[in-house]
Design a protein around this motif. Sequence first.
Motif, short mmCIF file in Angstrom:
data_model
loop_
_atom_site.label_atom_id
_atom_site.label_comp_id
_atom_site.label_asym_id
_atom_site.label_seq_id
_atom_site.Cartn_x
_atom_site.Cartn_y
_atom_site.Cartn_z
N VAL A 1 51.54 42.37 43.96
CA VAL A 1 51.15 43.36 43.30
C VAL A 1 49.65 43.61 42.76
O VAL A 1 48.70 44.45 42.32
CB VAL A 1 51.71 44.03 41.30
CG1 VAL A 1 51.20 42.02 40.39
CG2 VAL A 1 51.47 44.15 40.57
N ASP A 2 48.59 42.12 42.97
CA ASP A 2 47.15 41.95 43.04
C ASP A 2 46.35 42.42 44.17
O ASP A 2 45.29 43.07 43.59
CB ASP A 2 47.09 40.20 42.30
CG ASP A 2 47.15 39.23 41.13
OD1 ASP A 2 47.96 40.30 40.11
OD2 ASP A 2 48.19 38.42 41.38
N MET A 3 47.53 42.30 45.32
CA MET A 3 46.30 42.99 46.44
C MET A 3 46.52 44.79 46.04
O MET A 3 45.54 44.86 46.01
CB MET A 3 47.54 43.06 47.70
CG MET A 3 47.38 41.03 47.70
SD MET A 3 48.23 40.58 50.00
CE MET A 3 50.17 41.17 48.95
N VAL A 4 47.92 45.21 45.54
CA VAL A 4 48.24 46.50 45.30
C VAL A 4 46.70 47.29 44.58
O VAL A 4 45.70 47.64 44.44
CB VAL A 4 49.44 47.27 45.21
CG1 VAL A 4 49.27 48.66 44.69
CG2 VAL A 4 50.27 46.90 46.00
N ARG A 5 46.61 46.05 43.38
CA ARG A 5 45.68 46.75 42.61
C ARG A 5 44.43 46.63 42.60
O ARG A 5 43.58 47.00 42.45
CB ARG A 5 45.65 45.96 41.05
CG ARG A 5 47.08 46.43 40.57
CD ARG A 5 47.37 45.19 38.89
NE ARG A 5 48.66 45.26 38.38
CZ ARG A 5 49.43 44.79 37.40
NH1 ARG A 5 48.71 43.84 37.51
NH2 ARG A 5 50.40 45.79 37.18
N THR A 6 44.02 45.46 43.73
CA THR A 6 42.71 45.38 44.67
C THR A 6 41.99 45.98 45.01
O THR A 6 41.43 46.84 44.64
CB THR A 6 42.73 43.83 45.44
OG1 THR A 6 43.03 42.69 44.26
CG2 THR A 6 41.81 43.63 45.75
N LEU A 7 43.91 47.18 45.77
CA LEU A 7 43.37 48.40 46.68
C LEU A 7 42.43 49.18 45.63
O LEU A 7 42.56 50.72 45.63
CB LEU A 7 44.21 48.68 47.46
CG LEU A 7 43.98 47.76 48.86
CD1 LEU A 7 45.82 47.29 49.23
CD2 LEU A 7 42.98 47.80 49.73
N GLY A 8 43.09 48.78 44.34
CA GLY A 8 41.97 50.41 43.21
C GLY A 8 43.38 51.79 43.04
O GLY A 8 43.61 52.44 41.98
N HIS A 9 44.86 50.61 42.56
CA HIS A 9 45.73 51.52 42.33
C HIS A 9 46.38 51.02 41.15
O HIS A 9 46.67 49.91 41.58
CB HIS A 9 46.64 51.35 43.96
CG HIS A 9 46.53 51.86 45.13
ND1 HIS A 9 46.11 53.57 45.49
CD2 HIS A 9 45.97 51.34 46.14
CE1 HIS A 9 45.42 53.23 45.93
NE2 HIS A 9 44.90 51.87 46.45
N VAL A 10 47.44 51.81 40.52
CA VAL A 10 48.38 51.56 39.52
C VAL A 10 49.47 51.63 40.12
O VAL A 10 50.20 51.94 40.45
CB VAL A 10 47.44 52.36 37.96
CG1 VAL A 10 48.30 52.53 37.13
CG2 VAL A 10 46.47 53.24 37.82
N ILE A 11 49.81 50.16 39.90
CA ILE A 11 51.43 49.79 39.52
C ILE A 11 51.85 48.90 39.11
O ILE A 11 51.30 47.61 38.57
CB ILE A 11 51.56 49.41 41.39
CG1 ILE A 11 53.16 48.89 41.35
CG2 ILE A 11 50.84 48.39 41.40
CD1 ILE A 11 53.31 48.74 43.10
#
Length: 170
Positions: free
Chosen positions: A53-63
């Motif tokens: 989840v942190d990797m996805v959020r680091t890429l600028g996405h909301v999850i």
Amino acid sequence: MAAAPAAAAAGPAGAAAAANVKRPKKNTPTEIQHTYRIFDIEGNSRVPKASFVDMVRTLGHVISNEEARNLLSGANIGDTVSEEQFKAIMATYFETGVNSIPNADIFEELKIFDQGDYCFDRKEFRRICTDYGEPLDPPQIEALMKQFDPNDEGKMNFKLMVETLGAQRG
């Protein structure tokens, strides 16, 4: 809210989770690779599943945490995520072409809780975030309060927040 087509590489359960995941932008393969490698602290191409989840959020996405758990479960991810698994999930996740939730939809969702002043106090905001499956810790709440309480009244202006964050997503 917009729904995404099924995410084939993530399996049936992952596809259901991906249908609710918000996609503000498409990332390049290089951005995805660099993000993965930042989280691959041991350099063994195995990142703990808890870091997804942190990797996805680091890429600028909301999850949300729940959406990430469902997506990983549907993709049959064990305790760790390989670089290839992460790339495959991210490629599927972004190739659907679904845009992020429009600001108007977010604003309408938050208005449900409004008392008529477009503001929430700390307690209200914490409850709303928890109700939507994304509990924030006290430092996160304080950071948002500081940014979106321009008059330092102890009330976050959610209209300002939606407008500001929406402009950053665009």
